[in-house]
Enzyme design. Structure first.
Site, PDB file in Angstrom:
ATOM      1  CG  ASP A  96       0.863  -7.044   7.922  1.00 38.96           C
ATOM      2  OD1 ASP A  96      -0.125  -6.242   8.635  1.00 38.96           O
ATOM      3  OD2 ASP A  96       1.744  -6.317   7.660  1.00 38.96           O
ATOM      4  NE  ARG A 124      -2.788   1.601   9.905  1.00 38.10           N
ATOM      5  CZ  ARG A 124      -2.608   0.535   8.993  1.00 38.10           C
ATOM      6  NH1 ARG A 124      -1.735  -0.131   9.003  1.00 38.10           N
ATOM      7  NH2 ARG A 124      -3.862   0.618   8.276  1.00 38.10           N
ATOM      8  N   GLY A 129       4.834 -10.043   4.102  1.00 33.88           N
ATOM      9  CA  GLY A 129       5.466  -9.814   5.196  1.00 33.88           C
ATOM     10  C   GLY A 129       4.967 -10.811   6.459  1.00 33.88           C
ATOM     11  CG  MET A 139      -1.837  -1.035   1.034  1.00 35.12           C
ATOM     12  SD  MET A 139      -3.320  -0.955   2.119  1.00 35.12           S
ATOM     13  CE  MET A 139      -2.684  -0.728   3.817  1.00 35.12           C
ATOM     14  CB  SER A 172       4.355   0.070  10.845  1.00 35.88           C
ATOM     15  OG  SER A 172       3.062   0.276  10.530  1.00 35.88           O
ATOM     16  N   GLY A 227      10.934  -2.475   5.478  1.00 37.29           N
ATOM     17  CA  GLY A 227      10.110  -3.908   5.419  1.00 37.29           C
ATOM     18  C   GLY A 227       9.804  -4.020   3.892  1.00 37.29           C
ATOM     19  CG  HIS A 228       6.773  -1.588   2.109  1.00 39.07           C
ATOM     20  ND1 HIS A 228       6.868  -0.499   2.923  1.00 39.07           N
ATOM     21  CD2 HIS A 228       5.650  -2.150   2.099  1.00 39.07           C
ATOM     22  CE1 HIS A 228       5.512  -0.278   3.397  1.00 39.07           C
ATOM     23  NE2 HIS A 228       4.765  -1.549   3.028  1.00 39.07           N
TER      24      HIS A 228
HETATM   25  P1  AMP Z   1       1.532  -2.758   3.477  1.00 38.05           P
HETATM   26  O1  AMP Z   1       2.078  -1.650   2.471  1.00 38.05           O
HETATM   27  O2  AMP Z   1       1.475  -2.163   5.000  1.00 38.05           O
HETATM   28  O3  AMP Z   1       0.191  -3.320   3.053  1.00 38.05           O
HETATM   29  O4  AMP Z   1       2.716  -3.969   3.475  1.00 38.05           O
HETATM   30  C1  AMP Z   1       2.863  -4.533   2.207  1.00 38.05           C
HETATM   31  C2  AMP Z   1       3.987  -5.775   2.667  1.00 38.05           C
HETATM   32  O5  AMP Z   1       4.910  -5.680   3.311  1.00 38.05           O
HETATM   33  C3  AMP Z   1       2.725  -6.807   3.591  1.00 38.05           C
HETATM   34  O6  AMP Z   1       2.958  -7.916   3.200  1.00 38.05           O
HETATM   35  C4  AMP Z   1       3.376  -6.767   4.952  1.00 38.05           C
HETATM   36  O7  AMP Z   1       3.472  -7.789   5.704  1.00 38.05           O
HETATM   37  C5  AMP Z   1       4.842  -6.232   4.598  1.00 38.05           C
HETATM   38  N1  AMP Z   1       5.578  -5.604   5.557  1.00 38.05           N
HETATM   39  C6  AMP Z   1       5.069  -4.571   6.421  1.00 38.05           C
HETATM   40  N2  AMP Z   1       5.849  -4.212   7.380  1.00 38.05           N
HETATM   41  C7  AMP Z   1       6.808  -4.909   7.294  1.00 38.05           C
HETATM   42  C8  AMP Z   1       8.168  -5.115   8.152  1.00 38.05           C
HETATM   43  N3  AMP Z   1       8.315  -4.214   9.046  1.00 38.05           N
HETATM   44  N4  AMP Z   1       8.869  -6.110   7.745  1.00 38.05           N
HETATM   45  C9  AMP Z   1       8.674  -6.998   6.880  1.00 38.05           C
HETATM   46  N5  AMP Z   1       7.553  -6.936   5.830  1.00 38.05           N
HETATM   47  C10 AMP Z   1       6.733  -5.984   6.012  1.00 38.05           C
END
Ligand code: AMP
Length: 294
Positions: free
Chosen positions: A151, A188, A148, A30, A186, A36-37
């Site tokens: 989640d 957030r 990741g 997103m 995160s 992480g991403h």
């Molecule tokens: P999001 O943009 O928050 O929907 O996350 C996109 C992807 O990145 C999802 O598969 C999350 O699980 C992964 N993700 C988010 N934060 C982390 C993190 N700190 N470490 C590893 N993967 C992450």
């Protein structure tokens, strides 16, 4: 790197790669990229011939409209970061491309979506996730998709979706990437005040307390959870949940044996954070695998 807005633009490009026998990796996000991403993208880059990053703030998975309104967005920055890693395609469709006005289909996974995040964010959250994941899998048709461990419930739900609907896609779950002090990264986190940022570390400490208990040979979930709860209480955090569950079924365990997830979710002011550790124990020899822990 090419930025793409529509499925009609994307499909012929992917079809060409497929004809050439190339392995296609998809990283769903997103946006508001952090390490992480980027770690998901790097893993995809290492393992696949073609890397597609999906960037779409999916309104259907936000139970809280306020959270959606303030969700951080910066496509230009995200595009520069993805390009640096060597991503081939940034697929960033507008909302109408994903949800035309007469959109009427929901893909729902039962059972696994009901507890934990399902209980606190409502049924519609995971329905929003599984529907958009199904759509993006149909649009991109990847061989591998990267999610990741951060989640954890989402990863389990997506693996079940793919298995139940016979989608020919391998799901790779990547370790949680943390800040140097242990806070799980995160998008957030940018909303946390300095004081909330300090308190947020209690989530990590609570999970560490569970690891430490397991390492001492403690197996009783109630005792482990009470040590973790003490860390949250010391920071005056009342969690949405703090749980020890089977990593397969997401149902609570009484004893930590086999593959177990320690999960926590809490609000810090207006910001809701989640974190987890995966505990793998084999008989008396406990080894806690704390994904990405510094
Ligand atoms: P999001 O943009 O928050 O929907 O996350 C996109 C992807 O990145 C999802 O598969 C999350 O699980 C992964 N993700 C988010 N934060 C982390 C993190 N700190 N470490 C590893 N993967 C992450």
């Amino acid at each position: 790197m090419i930025t793409i807005r529509t499925v009609d633009e994307l499909r012929p490009l992917i079809a060409e790669h497929r004809r050439a026998g190339r392995v296609i990796g998809l990283v769903p996000t997103m946006g508001a990229f952090h390490d992480g991403h980027l770690s998901l993208m790097r893993q995809a880059r290492d393992q696949c011939d073609v890397v597609v990053v999906w960037l779409f703030v999916n309104p259907a998975q936000f139970n809280d409209r306020g959270d959606l309104a303030v969700y951080p967005r910066d496509e230009a920055r995200d595009a520069a970061l993805a390009q640096e890693i060597g991503v081939d395609y940034l697929f960033a469709p507008p909302t109408e491309e994903v949800y035309p006005p007469d959109f009427s289909t929901t893909v729902a996974v039962g059972g696994l979506t009901e507890p934990l995040e399902g209980e606190h964010r409502g049924r519609s959250h995971f329905d929003g996730v599984t529907t958009v994941v199904t759509k993006m899998f149909n649009m991109v048709a990847p061989d591998v998709a990267y999610f990741g461990q951060k989640d954890a419930q989402q990863a389990v739900v997506v693996q079940r979706l793919v298995r139940d609907l016979n989608m020919p896609i391998r799901i790779e779950v990547c370790d949680t990437v943390r800040e140097p002090d242990g806070l799980a990264m995160s998008s957030r986190n940018v909303h946390l005040s300095p004081e909330e940022r300090r308190s947020a570390l209690a989530l990590h400490r609570a999970l560490d307390a569970i690891d430490a208990g397991v390492a001492r040979g403690l197996r009783e979930a109630a005792a482990l959870l009470s040590e973790a709860r003490a860390e949250l209480e010391a920071a005056q955090i009342e969690p949405d949940y703090l749980a020890l569950v089977s990593a397969d079924t997401l149902t609570p365990v009484a004893q930590v044996e086999g593959d177990v997830l320690a999960l926590v979710a809490a609000r810090l002011g207006e910001t809701r954070l989640i974190d987890n550790h995966r505990l793998i124990t084999a008989g008396a020899a406990a080894s806690a695998m704390n994904n990405g822990r510094p």
